[in-house]
Enzyme design. Structure first.
Site, PDB file in Angstrom:
ATOM      1  N   ARG A   1      28.098 -19.469 -23.199  1.00  0.00           N
ATOM      2  CA  ARG A   1      28.757 -19.775 -24.473  1.00  0.00           C
ATOM      3  C   ARG A   1      29.019 -18.537 -25.341  1.00  0.00           C
ATOM      4  NH1 ARG A   1      26.220 -23.773 -28.010  1.00  0.00           N
ATOM      5  NH2 ARG A   1      24.279 -23.747 -26.844  1.00  0.00           N
TER       6      ARG A   1
ATOM      7  N   GLU B   1      11.698 -32.665 -21.454  1.00  0.00           N
ATOM      8  CA  GLU B   1      13.012 -32.122 -21.792  1.00  0.00           C
ATOM      9  C   GLU B   1      13.885 -33.233 -22.359  1.00  0.00           C
ATOM     10  OE1 GLU B   1      14.132 -28.648 -21.592  1.00  0.00           O
ATOM     11  OE2 GLU B   1      11.983 -28.865 -21.820  1.00  0.00           O
TER      12      GLU B   1
ATOM     13  N   ASN C   1       9.439 -27.624 -28.339  1.00  0.00           N
ATOM     14  CA  ASN C   1       9.005 -26.473 -27.549  1.00  0.00           C
ATOM     15  C   ASN C   1       9.854 -25.247 -27.868  1.00  0.00           C
ATOM     16  OD1 ASN C   1       7.975 -24.821 -25.512  1.00  0.00           O
ATOM     17  ND2 ASN C   1       9.392 -25.634 -23.974  1.00  0.00           N
TER      18      ASN C   1
HETATM   19  C1  UD1 Z   1      14.122 -24.222 -22.864  1.00  0.00           C
HETATM   20  C2  UD1 Z   1      12.931 -25.180 -22.663  1.00  0.00           C
HETATM   21  C3  UD1 Z   1      12.913 -26.191 -23.797  1.00  0.00           C
HETATM   22  C4  UD1 Z   1      12.848 -25.482 -25.107  1.00  0.00           C
HETATM   23  C5  UD1 Z   1      13.990 -24.481 -25.249  1.00  0.00           C
HETATM   24  C6  UD1 Z   1      13.801 -23.629 -26.467  1.00  0.00           C
HETATM   25  C7  UD1 Z   1      12.578 -25.380 -20.244  1.00  0.00           C
HETATM   26  C8  UD1 Z   1      12.782 -26.232 -19.056  1.00  0.00           C
HETATM   27  N1  UD1 Z   1      13.066 -25.853 -21.401  1.00  0.00           N
HETATM   28  O1  UD1 Z   1      15.291 -25.007 -22.710  1.00  0.00           O
HETATM   29  O2  UD1 Z   1      11.788 -27.044 -23.664  1.00  0.00           O
HETATM   30  O3  UD1 Z   1      12.876 -26.397 -26.188  1.00  0.00           O
HETATM   31  O4  UD1 Z   1      14.030 -23.597 -24.107  1.00  0.00           O
HETATM   32  O5  UD1 Z   1      14.891 -22.799 -26.666  1.00  0.00           O
HETATM   33  O6  UD1 Z   1      11.975 -24.314 -20.149  1.00  0.00           O
HETATM   34  N2  UD1 Z   1      16.255 -18.251 -18.080  1.00  0.00           N
HETATM   35  C9  UD1 Z   1      16.115 -17.412 -17.002  1.00  0.00           C
HETATM   36  N3  UD1 Z   1      16.278 -17.907 -15.754  1.00  0.00           N
HETATM   37  C10 UD1 Z   1      16.544 -19.202 -15.525  1.00  0.00           C
HETATM   38  C11 UD1 Z   1      16.688 -20.071 -16.624  1.00  0.00           C
HETATM   39  C12 UD1 Z   1      16.532 -19.558 -17.899  1.00  0.00           C
HETATM   40  O7  UD1 Z   1      15.853 -16.204 -17.191  1.00  0.00           O
HETATM   41  O8  UD1 Z   1      16.660 -19.564 -14.347  1.00  0.00           O
HETATM   42  C13 UD1 Z   1      16.078 -17.702 -19.441  1.00  0.00           C
HETATM   43  C14 UD1 Z   1      17.345 -17.784 -20.275  1.00  0.00           C
HETATM   44  O9  UD1 Z   1      18.077 -16.577 -20.144  1.00  0.00           O
HETATM   45  C15 UD1 Z   1      16.811 -17.970 -21.670  1.00  0.00           C
HETATM   46  C16 UD1 Z   1      15.511 -18.722 -21.464  1.00  0.00           C
HETATM   47  O10 UD1 Z   1      15.139 -18.509 -20.124  1.00  0.00           O
HETATM   48  O11 UD1 Z   1      16.490 -16.745 -22.288  1.00  0.00           O
HETATM   49  C17 UD1 Z   1      15.627 -20.204 -21.757  1.00  0.00           C
HETATM   50  O12 UD1 Z   1      16.558 -20.780 -20.885  1.00  0.00           O
HETATM   51  P1  UD1 Z   1      17.538 -21.933 -21.354  1.00  0.00           P
HETATM   52  O13 UD1 Z   1      18.365 -22.327 -20.204  1.00  0.00           O
HETATM   53  O14 UD1 Z   1      18.234 -21.526 -22.587  1.00  0.00           O
HETATM   54  O15 UD1 Z   1      16.511 -23.100 -21.666  1.00  0.00           O
HETATM   55  P2  UD1 Z   1      16.772 -24.399 -22.513  1.00  0.00           P
HETATM   56  O16 UD1 Z   1      17.514 -25.366 -21.682  1.00  0.00           O
HETATM   57  O17 UD1 Z   1      17.319 -24.043 -23.826  1.00  0.00           O
END
Ligand code: UD1
Ligand code: CA
Length: 450
Positions: free
Chosen positions: A15, A154, A169
């Site tokens: 985004r 989630e 969270n």
């Molecule tokens: C996540 C949490 C959610 C929380 C929210 C807060 C999980 C499953 N969910 O959701 O409970 O309320 O954050 O903002 O953890 N990332 C990686 N590799 C991956 C996936 C993500 O490095 O494979 C990193 C992303 O770059 C980011 C962070 O992890 O910095 C969070 O990932 P994102 O996909 O934004 O999680 P949410 O769905 O927002």
């Protein structure tokens, strides 16, 4: 207790609609990732592991510039937050301490929040950072039972009842490193997103009879950035906080909302900053200085009693000693201006040193660039540089010397000498009148034709 930081930064940030990896987008001119690393540095971590994916090389470069010991763990495919943390396993093999997981796109974390998480760890195996969300939207929900955190659900997988929970969270957690990896081993991807959720470690830990709790912080600290609009909001939040800190520290901001600060801007007490001043990275201003309206400063140092602007530009390497004056439409780059020296109007001083009490006249230019290389201009103490002097570097002007107005200085000037290099003036009596008459007659002929 020794600590390791694991910073998740592999996400693409779709985004943001950008070629730049999300965590490298700056807030207050510093990449988000660096904000996260600095927040985590209060724990004096023994390891800092950055999990990278999209734009891995660029992210690694920025991380290492901040902390040369930073370890990079590449997550080739983004299969979820648990999978991301699992990539840090080999970097932390044999590490017996705690791991704190944070996100690279959550730049507002305060040091005491991390300290409280570590404190809570003493009575718990796993600690999650939560916050009361004004609008819980799509955050994961914390299902509490008294002080015990039972599980995180989630949004996509939550029942209506669970969706009504507002305690959410943040994504941060603290846990013994090896225990966390063993919990992650049990995480599957049988959920609405088909991802390996880090949040599942809570339920797994509870099944093993471990103690899990949540620590709360205010929502502003967990503000994440997912879009350019979020980025702008985050910058505004940062600016508001930084301005308030400066005001508290005894800096006068005449119109605080118009002053743009960098994350590392340092300003001393009793300095006055007029409206519409922009600070780039790496600026320190000592006490009792004045930065006048519409000035732009970056990578520079301004000493006590100096007055800068209005409309001045200080670029990297500008070093202003005490009681100097740098006035309107003056650009200074990689140059030392010694005590009491003045560069008041319309000048460029680059790759130079200007001695104490020297006066640089309006329109002076250090011609530092020959099209290929940069050269230095050295101007001594108590020099008077006449207006519109061109100093063709490399060149030296000795102490107490003078240059005549309009001089192009191509050779060194000895101390106490006067340099004059310009065509001699000739006055031709009556010539102006003749010329005017001739031109007016020509115009009359042309007007008649038309
Ligand atoms: C996540 C949490 C959610 C929380 C929210 C807060 C999980 C499953 N969910 O959701 O409970 O309320 O954050 O903002 O953890 N990332 C990686 N590799 C991956 C996936 C993500 O490095 O494979 C990193 C992303 O770059 C980011 C962070 O992890 O910095 C969070 O990932 P994102 O996909 O934004 O999680 P949410 O769905 O927002
Ligand atoms: Ca997110």
């Amino acid at each position: 207790m020794t600590t390791a930081l694991v910073i998740l930064a592999a996400g693409k940030g779709t985004r943001m609609n950008s070629d730049l990896p999300k965590v490298l987008h700056p807030i207050a001119q510093v990449p988000m990732l660096i904000h996260a690393m600095r927040a985590g540095s209060v724990l004096s971590p023994e390891h800092t592991v950055i999990v990278t994916g999209h734009g891995s090389e660029a992210v690694a470069k920025v991380a290492r510039a901040e902390d040369e010991g930073a370890q990079i763990a590449v997550q080739e495919d983004q299969l979820g937050t648990a999978h991301a943390v699992a990539q840090a396993r080999s970097a932390l093999s044999g590490f017996e301490g705690d791991v704190v997981v944070l996100y690279g796109d959550t730049p507002f974390l305060q040091p005491d929040t991390l300290e409280r998480m570590i404190e809570a760890r003493s009575g718990n195996d796993l600690v999650i950072l939560g916050f009361d969300a004004a609008d819980p939207a799509r955050y994961g929900r914390l299902v509490m039972n008294g002080d015990v955190l039972e599980r995180i659900v989630e949004f996509k997988d939550a029942s209506d009842e669970e969706r009504s929970i507002t305690f959410c969270n943040s994504g941060l957690l603290a846990c013994n490193a090896q225990l966390l990896f063993s919990l992650i081993d049990e995480v599957g991807n049988d959920n609405a997103s088909g991802e390996y959720y880090l949040t599942d470690v809570v339920e797994i830990a509870r099944r093993r009879g471990l103690n899990v709790t949540a620590v709360a912080c205010d929502e502003a600290q967990t503000l994440g950035v997912n879009s350019r609009a979020d980025l702008a909001t985050a910058d505004a939040v940062f600016q508001a906080r930084a301005r308030a800190e400066l005001l508290d520290m005894g800096v006068t901001l005449m119109a605080p909302d118009t002053v743009y600060l960098a994350a590392d801007t340092v300003v001393g007490r009793d300095t006055v900053i007029e409206p519409n001043v922009v600070f780039g990275p790496g600026v320190t201003v000592e006490s009792g200085a004045t930065i006048r309206a519409f000035s732009h400063l970056e990578g520079c140092h301004v000493s006590r009693g100096a007055v800068v602007g209005p409309y001045a530009r200080l670029r990297p390497g500008a070093e202003l000693a005490e009681n100097t004056r740098v006035g309107n439409f003056v650009e200074i780059k990689n140059a030392e201006i010694a005590e009491g020296a003045k560069v008041n109007h319309l000048s460029y001083i680059g790759d130079a040193s200007v001695g104490a009490a020297t006066n640089i006249g309006a329109g002076t230019i250090t011609c530092n660039y020959d099209g290929v290389m940069k050269h230095k201009t050295t101007i001594g103490e108590n020099v008077f540089v006449g207006s519109n002097t061109m100093l063709v570097a490399p060149v030296t002007v000795g102490d107490g010397a003078m240059t005549a107005t309009g001089t192009v200085v191509t050779r060194d000037v000895d101390p106490d000498a006067l340099a004059v290099a310009r065509a001699k003036q000739e006055n031709k009596p009556g010539y102006a009148r003749k010329l005017f008459d001739m031109l007016k007659a020509k115009k009359a002929r042309r007007d008649k034709k038309a």
